[in-house]
Structure formats: C-alpha cells, structure tokens
Design a protein around this motif. Structure first.
Motif, short mmCIF file in Angstrom:
data_model
loop_
_atom_site.label_atom_id
_atom_site.label_comp_id
_atom_site.label_asym_id
_atom_site.label_seq_id
_atom_site.Cartn_x
_atom_site.Cartn_y
_atom_site.Cartn_z
N PHE A 104 1.21 -1.39 0.04
CA PHE A 104 -0.56 -0.06 -0.37
C PHE A 104 0.91 1.53 0.12
CE2 PHE A 104 -2.69 -3.25 1.80
CZ PHE A 104 -3.79 -3.26 1.72
N THR A 105 1.47 1.27 1.21
CA THR A 105 2.66 2.34 0.76
C THR A 105 4.05 2.45 -0.22
OG1 THR A 105 4.65 1.57 2.20
CG2 THR A 105 3.07 2.30 3.75
N MET A 106 4.00 2.02 -1.02
CA MET A 106 4.31 1.64 -1.87
C MET A 106 4.41 2.34 -3.45
SD MET A 106 7.88 0.39 -3.20
CE MET A 106 8.52 -0.15 -5.51
N ALA A 107 2.87 1.07 -3.68
CA ALA A 107 2.45 2.52 -4.17
C ALA A 107 1.42 3.23 -4.59
CB ALA A 107 0.62 1.33 -4.89
N SER A 108 1.48 3.61 -3.01
CA SER A 108 0.83 5.33 -3.00
C SER A 108 2.28 6.61 -2.89
CB SER A 108 0.78 5.15 -1.14
OG SER A 108 0.31 6.67 -1.02
N GLU A 109 3.54 5.89 -2.54
CA GLU A 109 4.48 6.54 -2.95
C GLU A 109 5.02 6.63 -4.68
OE1 GLU A 109 8.05 5.97 -0.22
OE2 GLU A 109 6.97 6.44 1.52
N VAL A 110 4.15 5.90 -5.20
CA VAL A 110 5.20 5.94 -6.71
C VAL A 110 4.53 6.45 -7.26
CG1 VAL A 110 5.10 4.26 -8.75
CG2 VAL A 110 5.77 3.69 -6.81
N GLY A 111 2.18 6.91 -6.99
CA GLY A 111 1.72 7.37 -7.59
C GLY A 111 1.96 9.04 -7.13
N ASN A 112 2.02 9.05 -5.51
CA ASN A 112 2.78 11.08 -5.35
C ASN A 112 4.39 11.60 -6.27
OD1 ASN A 112 1.21 10.39 -3.46
ND2 ASN A 112 2.33 9.99 -2.14
N LEU A 113 4.62 10.35 -6.86
CA LEU A 113 6.21 11.06 -7.56
C LEU A 113 5.70 11.24 -8.67
CD1 LEU A 113 8.53 8.05 -7.32
CD2 LEU A 113 8.86 10.01 -6.39
N TYR A 114 4.39 10.82 -9.04
CA TYR A 114 3.96 11.03 -10.39
C TYR A 114 3.07 13.16 -10.32
CZ TYR A 114 5.03 6.80 -13.66
OH TYR A 114 5.28 5.75 -14.09
N LYS A 115 2.44 12.42 -9.73
CA LYS A 115 1.35 13.51 -8.75
C LYS A 115 2.30 15.19 -8.85
CE LYS A 115 -2.26 10.97 -6.97
NZ LYS A 115 -2.65 10.73 -5.54
N ARG A 116 3.41 14.45 -8.01
CA ARG A 116 4.31 15.99 -7.47
C ARG A 116 5.11 15.99 -9.54
NH1 ARG A 116 7.18 12.81 -4.21
NH2 ARG A 116 6.13 12.65 -1.98
N ALA A 117 4.98 15.57 -10.43
CA ALA A 117 6.04 15.95 -11.50
C ALA A 117 4.10 16.44 -12.79
CB ALA A 117 6.42 14.42 -12.12
N GLY A 118 3.33 16.39 -11.55
CA GLY A 118 2.18 17.05 -12.61
C GLY A 118 1.37 16.40 -13.24
N ARG A 119 1.96 14.66 -13.44
CA ARG A 119 1.60 13.89 -14.15
C ARG A 119 0.61 12.11 -13.78
NH1 ARG A 119 6.51 10.75 -16.28
NH2 ARG A 119 5.61 9.37 -16.60
N ALA A 120 0.05 12.01 -14.05
CA ALA A 120 -1.57 11.16 -13.68
C ALA A 120 -0.96 10.04 -12.79
CB ALA A 120 -2.81 11.05 -14.90
N ALA A 121 -1.37 9.70 -11.67
CA ALA A 121 -0.74 8.14 -11.37
C ALA A 121 -1.29 7.58 -11.77
CB ALA A 121 -1.03 8.62 -9.74
N PRO A 122 -0.26 6.40 -12.50
CA PRO A 122 -0.53 5.30 -12.70
C PRO A 122 -1.32 4.72 -11.36
CG PRO A 122 1.57 5.43 -13.19
CD PRO A 122 0.33 6.32 -12.52
N VAL A 123 -0.41 4.30 -10.43
CA VAL A 123 -1.04 3.32 -9.16
C VAL A 123 -0.91 4.27 -7.63
CG1 VAL A 123 0.27 1.42 -9.94
CG2 VAL A 123 1.30 3.03 -8.80
#
Length: 139
Positions: free
Chosen positions: A83-102
């Motif tokens: 859960f935390t791994m997928a959340s942190e990966v998604g947050n990387l995308y969000k910080r970059a202004g991109r849609a989070a795939p996970v």
C-alpha cells in the motif's frame, strides 16, 4: 502617497507550492528478474527491494518513508508495504504534474493470493520504472 492611503500589502502567496528540487533518479529494476530473485532468496530480496526503492524515492523527492523505515515495516508488518509503495510511486507522478498510474488502492491486489501479488508488483514496479526513465534513468 498621502497619509490616508492604505499601506501596500505584500503580494499573495502562490496558489501552490512548487515541487522541491528533484534528487537523482532511482535504479530501473527488471520485473521478471526481481520476481526471480524473490523466489530464489526465499523472500529476502523483497526486503532488499523495499529498502532500496523507498530509499531512492525519498532521496529523489524528499518525501516518503525512506529505506530504513520501509525495511523495519517489511520485517514486522510487511503487508502494509504494498500500500505504501504504490502510494509513494503515485505521489512521484503527482509531484511531476502527471496522472498517477498507481495509488495506495493498488495495494489491494495483494488480497488475491499469489496472482494478486504478481499483478501488484508488475503494476507498481512498472510504474516506478517508467517514472525513473522519465527522470533520465537508464536500464
């Protein structure tokens, strides 16, 4: 300016805080090789994987659990890491202004024995690898 003019007010703060300067991108890890290493090492590679990926994400973004905390969680309450791994990966995308795939919800795949864990890993590791590639990492 007369004595009756109101004092000049400071400019308003920005509507959003810009993302912090990005640190170095992490390492691209092959999904198949990672699964094989997990099997061959009887699960120990999972601890290494969680430590390294969380450490890289924290160094890159300045946010998240970091490797040490992820390792402790993996050892004692490993079921929370998907859960935390997928959340942190998604947050990387969000910080970059991109849609989070996970997202953290992606971790629900682990509730489906074996096949769900594989689906979760393929989705999450794939998204992380794609993010690192977008940040200049090479295989």
């Amino acid at each position: 300016m007369s004595n009756f003019d109101p004092p000049a007010s400071p400019p308003p703060p920005p509507a959003y805080a810009p993302p912090p300067a990005a640190g170095p991108p992490g390492q691209i890890r092959g999904t198949g090789i990672s699964i094989l290493l997990y099997i061959v090492t009887l699960g120990i590679y999972g601890w290494v994987y969680f430590f390294k990926t969380h450490d890289e994400m924290k160094r890159h973004s300045g946010d998240g659990l970091g490797g040490g905390i992820a390792l402790v969680l993996a050892i004692f309450v490993g079921f929370v890491l998907p859960f935390t791994m997928a959340s942190e990966v998604g947050n990387l995308y969000k910080r970059a202004g991109r849609a989070a795939p996970v997202s953290g919800v992606t971790g629900l795949w682990i509730l489906l024995p074996i096949a769900g864990a594989i689906v979760w890993f393929v989705k999450t590791n794939g998204a992380l690898n794609e993010y690192w590639k977008s940040q200049g990492a090479t295989a």
